[in-house]
Enzyme design. Sequence first.
Site, PDB file in Angstrom:
ATOM      1  CG  ASN A  35      -2.050  -0.996   1.099  1.00  0.00           C
ATOM      2  OD1 ASN A  35      -2.869  -0.907   0.200  1.00  0.00           O
ATOM      3  ND2 ASN A  35      -2.090  -1.960   2.003  1.00  0.00           N
ATOM      4  CB  VAL A  71      10.059  -4.143  -2.389  1.00  0.00           C
ATOM      5  CG1 VAL A  71      11.480  -4.697  -2.360  1.00  0.00           C
ATOM      6  CG2 VAL A  71       9.821  -3.229  -1.191  1.00  0.00           C
ATOM      7  N   GLY A  84      -4.701 -10.986   2.273  1.00  0.00           N
ATOM      8  CA  GLY A  84      -3.789 -10.216   1.437  1.00  0.00           C
ATOM      9  C   GLY A  84      -2.596 -11.042   0.977  1.00  0.00           C
ATOM     10  CG  ASP A 134       0.683  -8.015   2.532  1.00  0.00           C
ATOM     11  OD1 ASP A 134      -0.424  -8.603   2.462  1.00  0.00           O
ATOM     12  OD2 ASP A 134       0.819  -6.908   3.099  1.00  0.00           O
ATOM     13  NE  ARG A 135      -2.725 -10.375   7.389  1.00  0.00           N
ATOM     14  CZ  ARG A 135      -3.832 -10.337   8.121  1.00  0.00           C
ATOM     15  NH1 ARG A 135      -4.979  -9.973   7.570  1.00  0.00           N
ATOM     16  NH2 ARG A 135      -3.794 -10.677   9.396  1.00  0.00           N
ATOM     17  CG  ASP A 142       4.682  -7.197   7.190  1.00  0.00           C
ATOM     18  OD1 ASP A 142       5.504  -6.278   7.348  1.00  0.00           O
ATOM     19  OD2 ASP A 142       4.335  -7.601   6.063  1.00  0.00           O
ATOM     20  CB  THR A 153       5.601  18.645  23.158  1.00  0.00           C
ATOM     21  OG1 THR A 153       5.068  19.601  24.082  1.00  0.00           O
ATOM     22  CG2 THR A 153       4.495  18.181  22.228  1.00  0.00           C
TER      23      THR A 153
END
Length: 261
Positions: A9, A13, A109, A111-112, A131, A188
């Site tokens: 997303n 690569v 997905g 990639d998963r 991941d 902060t």
Amino acid sequence: MLLAIDAGNTNLVFALVDHERQIRARWRIATDPRRTADQYAVWLHQLLELEGFTRDDVDAVIIGTVVPRALHNLQVLSSKYFHREALVAGQGSAAWPIRLDVDEPENVGADRALNVIAAHAKYPGDLVVIDFGTATTLEVVDYSGAYKGGIIAPGINLSLDALVGAAAKLPRIAIEAPESRSVIGRTTNSQMLSGIYWGYVAMIEGLLARVKAEIGRPVTVVATGGLAVLFNRHTDAFDALEPDLTIQGLALLHQQVTQKA
């Protein structure tokens, strides 16, 4: 050599993988579904030359994508400039070689699934694959290699974007490992870093504890994604780091397909 393309997303690569499944070169570019095959080709041609390769060194292409709109131009890139019909992970002859033991296997997905394939090939027994990408995902893999389900949480950059976008006075900060282990910030910026970084460490450790208790057997935790190394500095939750797990999954899937042919 194999040109393995992982279209995520946030980034794409491209990796050159030799016949022993060793990564010889890799390049990253921001995901943009509008980018044409010709634009990819110009960019890749220059990078191949810089690494001492040419287009003729590529004899196969495989694509894994979670961005459907990017697929067509990547397929055109393969056919027009490398003269190869690209395999698409999860489709046709490159259908998943693992059991997706979930209620909606068609929605897992790429990639998963690729991470599961690569992790199971390398590590025995029950696994959890984490991941750190656009989303932070946890995949549960049993000892047989079946994907049993998982967890999807917002990625750390998405969380930071939401925080900065909703709070007018909060600055954008770099995500980095804190120098101190103290979670109490004095400025902060340090308070934001503490909330983002240690908040994610606590989330990962807490989710892993619950997942391990639910599995009830010894589990190996494999971490991948660009930020895995960053978090590994201050947690012992990971048993192994595999930064190129998705590319390894693509290479393994391609090898399995060609061995069947």
